[in-house]
Design a protein around this motif. Structure first.
Motif, mmCIF file in Angstrom:
data_model
loop_
_atom_site.group_PDB
_atom_site.id
_atom_site.type_symbol
_atom_site.label_atom_id
_atom_site.label_comp_id
_atom_site.label_asym_id
_atom_site.label_seq_id
_atom_site.Cartn_x
_atom_site.Cartn_y
_atom_site.Cartn_z
ATOM 1 N N GLY A 147 0.723 -1.350 -0.051
ATOM 2 C CA GLY A 147 0.033 -0.008 -0.006
ATOM 3 C C GLY A 147 0.910 1.247 -0.031
ATOM 4 N N VAL A 148 -0.135 2.324 0.023
ATOM 5 C CA VAL A 148 0.713 3.618 0.196
ATOM 6 C C VAL A 148 1.003 4.002 1.336
ATOM 7 C CG1 VAL A 148 0.189 6.310 -0.613
ATOM 8 C CG2 VAL A 148 -0.364 4.334 -2.153
ATOM 9 N N ARG A 149 2.357 4.585 1.791
ATOM 10 C CA ARG A 149 2.542 4.921 3.069
ATOM 11 C C ARG A 149 1.925 6.101 3.708
ATOM 12 N NH1 ARG A 149 8.398 3.318 4.849
ATOM 13 N NH2 ARG A 149 8.531 3.547 7.321
ATOM 14 N N THR A 150 1.289 6.339 4.922
ATOM 15 C CA THR A 150 0.744 7.518 5.283
ATOM 16 C C THR A 150 1.877 8.340 6.225
ATOM 17 O OG1 THR A 150 -0.169 6.638 7.547
ATOM 18 C CG2 THR A 150 -1.484 6.443 5.400
ATOM 19 N N PRO A 151 1.487 9.504 6.716
ATOM 20 C CA PRO A 151 2.357 10.161 7.631
ATOM 21 C C PRO A 151 2.607 9.500 8.815
ATOM 22 C CG PRO A 151 1.050 11.656 6.707
ATOM 23 C CD PRO A 151 0.456 10.528 6.405
ATOM 24 N N GLY A 197 -4.672 2.097 1.029
ATOM 25 C CA GLY A 197 -5.128 2.151 -0.328
ATOM 26 C C GLY A 197 -5.607 1.001 -1.046
ATOM 27 N N PRO A 198 -5.668 0.851 -2.371
ATOM 28 C CA PRO A 198 -6.435 -0.442 -2.893
ATOM 29 C C PRO A 198 -5.203 -1.844 -2.847
ATOM 30 C CG PRO A 198 -6.300 1.495 -4.432
ATOM 31 C CD PRO A 198 -5.632 2.063 -3.354
ATOM 32 N N VAL A 199 -4.041 -1.357 -2.547
ATOM 33 C CA VAL A 199 -3.363 -2.930 -2.557
ATOM 34 C C VAL A 199 -3.535 -3.517 -1.166
ATOM 35 C CG1 VAL A 199 -0.861 -3.693 -2.272
ATOM 36 C CG2 VAL A 199 -1.564 -2.070 -4.371
ATOM 37 N N ALA A 200 -3.526 -2.482 0.031
ATOM 38 C CA ALA A 200 -3.835 -2.697 1.107
ATOM 39 C C ALA A 200 -5.294 -3.442 1.403
ATOM 40 C CB ALA A 200 -3.492 -1.923 2.403
ATOM 41 N N ASP A 201 -6.063 -2.725 0.762
ATOM 42 C CA ASP A 201 -7.414 -3.396 0.750
ATOM 43 C C ASP A 201 -7.651 -4.651 0.293
ATOM 44 O OD1 ASP A 201 -7.852 -0.759 1.836
ATOM 45 O OD2 ASP A 201 -8.854 0.079 0.141
ATOM 46 N N ALA A 202 -6.889 -4.747 -0.921
ATOM 47 C CA ALA A 202 -7.222 -6.068 -1.411
ATOM 48 C C ALA A 202 -6.535 -7.183 -0.538
ATOM 49 C CB ALA A 202 -6.650 -6.073 -2.924
ATOM 50 N N ALA A 203 -5.476 -7.204 -0.172
ATOM 51 C CA ALA A 203 -4.719 -8.009 0.381
ATOM 52 C C ALA A 203 -5.578 -8.368 1.978
ATOM 53 C CB ALA A 203 -3.308 -7.393 1.089
ATOM 54 N N ARG A 210 -11.837 -2.171 6.047
ATOM 55 C CA ARG A 210 -11.800 -3.578 5.579
ATOM 56 C C ARG A 210 -11.348 -4.248 6.941
ATOM 57 N NH1 ARG A 210 -11.685 -4.185 0.117
ATOM 58 N NH2 ARG A 210 -12.612 -2.356 -0.953
ATOM 59 N N LEU A 211 -10.318 -3.835 7.558
ATOM 60 C CA LEU A 211 -9.873 -4.349 8.793
ATOM 61 C C LEU A 211 -10.801 -4.787 9.746
ATOM 62 C CD1 LEU A 211 -6.511 -2.528 9.583
ATOM 63 C CD2 LEU A 211 -6.678 -4.767 8.830
#
Length: 286
Positions: free
Chosen positions: A162-166, A172-178, A213-214
């Motif tokens: 996913g995309v890293r936050t502060p 993001g979509p990659v984390a959500d799909a996983a 999602r979590l």
């Protein structure tokens, strides 16, 4: 009126902060009567809270800090806030993780503290979208390899992409799909804010979706949040209080806030003593 005339400074300041958040402001003369302390004591407490960035002093009293709902502090900044409370919460929350279970840890500094405590729980499978949390477990794996395999078997760790936050979470979509294809026994969830009206919220829209999602993938949801998170509202809500099984917080949470939470949640754990104090039914025993 507060009964105890000898409240510790930390207890007074927690009460003042809760009143500011609940009522939108307080006056010095009201606090002196309620807390039964001197005007000077109240002003010193307000000075301390203002230096911490917890409230804003105004003539004759204090109001909440005017912070945008989209503001998201970085991990290092968050780490400096309420460190002892987070350690207390982490110790209490770790007792809710059963050996051999599949758990998820969201991003955040409180879940980071919890990860260090979970190193003592054997045979865990850990899914996380936190780079910092994953580093805790990977460091333990390296240590286990260095001792010739004689130590405790480290957890199996799955880090989403996913995309890293502060705050060093991957969203993001990659984390959500996983996350979509997984199922957890327990989710330990850190939050930016929690309130009766807004539920759980975050300033980051992408993180809100990943957190949804979590929550959806977990059999039980345990929120780990220090007392300053109660009454805070971020830009996007991602879960209601009805979706939480247990809140683990610290002793700085005021009595009125505890009463509100008990009305909404099946489990409240107030950490701080050697074993923590459970203010609600244990979800495992319900």
């Amino acid at each position: 009126m507060v009964d105890n005339q000898n409240l510790l400074a930390e207890q007074r300041r927690a009460f003042i902060l809760d009143e500011v958040r609940r009522r939108g402001g307080v006056r010095v003369n009201e606090l002196t009567r309620t807390l039964m302390v001197s005007d000077m004591t109240v002003r010193r407490d307000l000075d301390t809270l203002a230096r911490q960035g917890s409230l804003e002093k105004v003539h004759g009293g204090a109001v909440p800090v005017a912070e945008a709902s989209t503001h998201e502090p970085g991990f290092e900044v968050k780490s400096s806030l309420e460190p002892s409370a987070k350690e207390d919460i982490a110790r209490a929350a770790a007792r809710l993780a059963a050996p051999g279970s599949a758990i998820a840890l969201s991003g955040g500094t409180t879940t980071f503290a919890l990860a260090r405590q979970l190193l003592e729980v054997p045979d865990l499978t850990v899914v996380t979208n936190s780079v910092r949390v994953a580093d805790v477990f990977h460091g333990a794996q390296r240590g286990a390899a260095g001792d010739g395999g004689q130590g405790r078997r480290p957890a199996t760790v799955v880090l989403t992409g996913g995309v890293r936050t502060p705050s060093d979470s991957l969203v993001g979509p990659v984390a959500d799909a996983a996350i979509a294809s997984l199922h957890f026994d327990v989710l330990f969830l850190g939050v930016h804010g929690i309130s009766r009206e807004a539920g759980l919220s975050t300033p980051n829209l992408a993180e809100a979706e990943t957190n949804r999602r979590l929550v959806g993938a977990a059999r039980r949801v345990v929120v780990v949040a220090d007392h300053t998170k109660w009454g805070t509202v971020g830009l996007s809500s991602f879960a209601t209080l009805a979706q939480i099984d247990t809140l683990v917080t610290d002793g700085g949470l005021s009595a009125p806030a505890r009463a509100e939470i008990r009305e909404e949640l099946p489990g409240l754990v107030v950490a701080g003593g050697p074993e923590g104090v459970a203010d609600g039914p244990d979800p495992d025993r319900a």
